[in-house]
Design a protein around this motif. Structure first.
Motif, PDB file in Angstrom:
ATOM      1  N   HIS A  85       0.159  -8.464  -7.961  1.00 20.17           N
ATOM      2  CA  HIS A  85      -1.175  -8.961  -8.284  1.00 20.17           C
ATOM      3  C   HIS A  85      -2.156  -7.819  -8.495  1.00 20.17           C
ATOM      4  O   HIS A  85      -2.029  -6.758  -7.889  1.00 20.17           O
ATOM      5  N   ASN A  86      -3.128  -8.072  -9.338  1.00 19.21           N
ATOM      6  CA  ASN A  86      -4.212  -7.129  -9.555  1.00 19.21           C
ATOM      7  C   ASN A  86      -5.302  -7.393  -8.527  1.00 19.21           C
ATOM      8  O   ASN A  86      -5.667  -8.542  -8.285  1.00 19.21           O
ATOM      9  N   ALA A  87      -5.815  -6.333  -7.921  1.00 14.18           N
ATOM     10  CA  ALA A  87      -6.856  -6.433  -6.907  1.00 14.18           C
ATOM     11  C   ALA A  87      -8.129  -5.788  -7.447  1.00 14.18           C
ATOM     12  O   ALA A  87      -8.137  -4.621  -7.808  1.00 14.18           O
TER      13      ALA A  87
ATOM     14  N   ASN B 105      -7.624 -13.476 -11.605  1.00 16.07           N
ATOM     15  CA  ASN B 105      -7.798 -13.328 -10.171  1.00 16.07           C
ATOM     16  C   ASN B 105      -9.056 -14.109  -9.824  1.00 16.07           C
ATOM     17  O   ASN B 105     -10.154 -13.590  -9.915  1.00 16.07           O
TER      18      ASN B 105
ATOM     19  N   TYR C 228      -1.317 -13.794  -1.203  1.00 13.30           N
ATOM     20  CA  TYR C 228       0.125 -13.630  -1.388  1.00 13.30           C
ATOM     21  C   TYR C 228       0.869 -14.687  -0.593  1.00 13.30           C
ATOM     22  O   TYR C 228       0.654 -14.845   0.604  1.00 13.30           O
TER      23      TYR C 228
ATOM     24  N   VAL D 264      -9.772  -1.881 -11.043  1.00 12.26           N
ATOM     25  CA  VAL D 264      -8.697  -2.725 -10.522  1.00 12.26           C
ATOM     26  C   VAL D 264      -7.581  -1.847  -9.967  1.00 12.26           C
ATOM     27  O   VAL D 264      -7.266  -0.795 -10.529  1.00 12.26           O
TER      28      VAL D 264
ATOM     29  N   TYR E  28      -0.784  -0.094  -2.804  1.00 13.47           N
ATOM     30  CA  TYR E  28      -1.762  -0.151  -3.890  1.00 13.47           C
ATOM     31  C   TYR E  28      -1.682   1.076  -4.776  1.00 13.47           C
ATOM     32  O   TYR E  28      -1.548   2.192  -4.299  1.00 13.47           O
TER      33      TYR E  28
ATOM     34  N   ASN F 259      -1.376  -4.248  -6.663  1.00 17.12           N
ATOM     35  CA  ASN F 259      -0.621  -4.394  -5.425  1.00 17.12           C
ATOM     36  C   ASN F 259       0.841  -4.434  -5.840  1.00 17.12           C
ATOM     37  O   ASN F 259       1.317  -5.421  -6.406  1.00 17.12           O
TER      38      ASN F 259
ATOM     39  N   LEU G 265     -10.602  -5.756  -0.921  1.00 20.78           N
ATOM     40  CA  LEU G 265     -10.349  -6.049  -2.326  1.00 20.78           C
ATOM     41  C   LEU G 265     -10.281  -7.546  -2.578  1.00 20.78           C
ATOM     42  O   LEU G 265      -9.902  -8.317  -1.698  1.00 20.78           O
ATOM     43  N   SER G 266     -10.599  -7.931  -3.780  1.00 18.86           N
ATOM     44  CA  SER G 266     -10.465  -9.323  -4.193  1.00 18.86           C
ATOM     45  C   SER G 266      -9.125  -9.470  -4.906  1.00 18.86           C
ATOM     46  O   SER G 266      -8.933  -8.940  -5.996  1.00 18.86           O
ATOM     47  N   GLU G 267      -8.210 -10.168  -4.248  1.00 20.24           N
ATOM     48  CA  GLU G 267      -6.922 -10.392  -4.892  1.00 20.24           C
ATOM     49  C   GLU G 267      -6.385 -11.744  -4.475  1.00 20.24           C
ATOM     50  O   GLU G 267      -6.747 -12.289  -3.435  1.00 20.24           O
TER      51      GLU G 267
END
Length: 189
Positions: free
Chosen positions: A107-109, A64, A181, A99, A36, A102, A176-178
């Motif tokens: 992806h943005n978390a 997201n 994967y 934000v 991250y 990752n 985190l909200s992501e």
């Protein structure tokens, strides 16, 4: 699902060295794990691009779930403010949530104010909630561990420092909200 979240949080835990922050969300990124990276020029918002004030010069870079992820030319968050902020533009207000990126998945978390906290003793779980005014979201199978909503905060970095000094807490890690994967699955010939 909970086991996976707990496992990811445990992987991301490291010892907290005494340090001065140079960027917003630096400690949150460190606690989330080596993949991250903090992105102070990005923010998450529930406001869609057509609702976003043009004067913010924020470009949509992704989604997201219900979050729209935007990026600007300057940092939205400073070293002492790794937490949601309200930015007023005329008569409109925009809530901006920090934000992380990752680097493994791209992806943005979103740092959503949900933390996994493990105490040394079971009775400390409720004590922690009361002491800091946290809302317990969910107990976990490990009776020393629970998920808490820690909002509102001025800085999640400073919160992690505070919780690290608490003798009743073994560790605290952001959840985190992501996007989930999923590696490319290609059919075998």
């Amino acid at each position: 699902m909970i086991k996976k979240i707990v496992g990811l949080a445990l992987i991301g835990m490291v010892s907290l060295p005494a340090q001065a922050f140079t960027e917003a969300c630096q400690l949150v990124a460190q606690m989330a794990g080596p993949n991250y990276e903090n992105k102070p020029n990005r923010f998450g918002s529930m406001q869609s691009p057509d609702e976003m004030p043009k004067t913010l010069n924020a470009q949509l870079v992704g989604r997201n779930g219900g979050w729209f992820i935007y990026q600007g030319d300057t940092a939205w968050f400073d070293v002492n403010h790794c937490a949601p902020i309200i930015h007023s533009v005329g008569s409109r207000s925009v809530e901006m949530v920090p934000v992380l990126l990752n680097k493994e998945t791209g992806h943005n978390a979103v740092i959503n104010g949900i933390f996994l906290i493990k105490t040394y003793r079971q009775e400390h779980i409720d004590l922690i909630a009361e002491r800091y005014g946290f809302q317990k979201v969910s107990p976990l199978p490990n009776r020393f561990t629970a998920v808490f909503d820690v909002k509102p905060q001025t800085s999640y970095d400073h919160l992690i420092e505070t919780l690290d000094r608490d003798r009743d807490i073994e560790f605290a890690a952001p959840l985190l909200s992501e996007p989930h994967y999923r590696p490319d699955k290609r059919p075998t010939p």
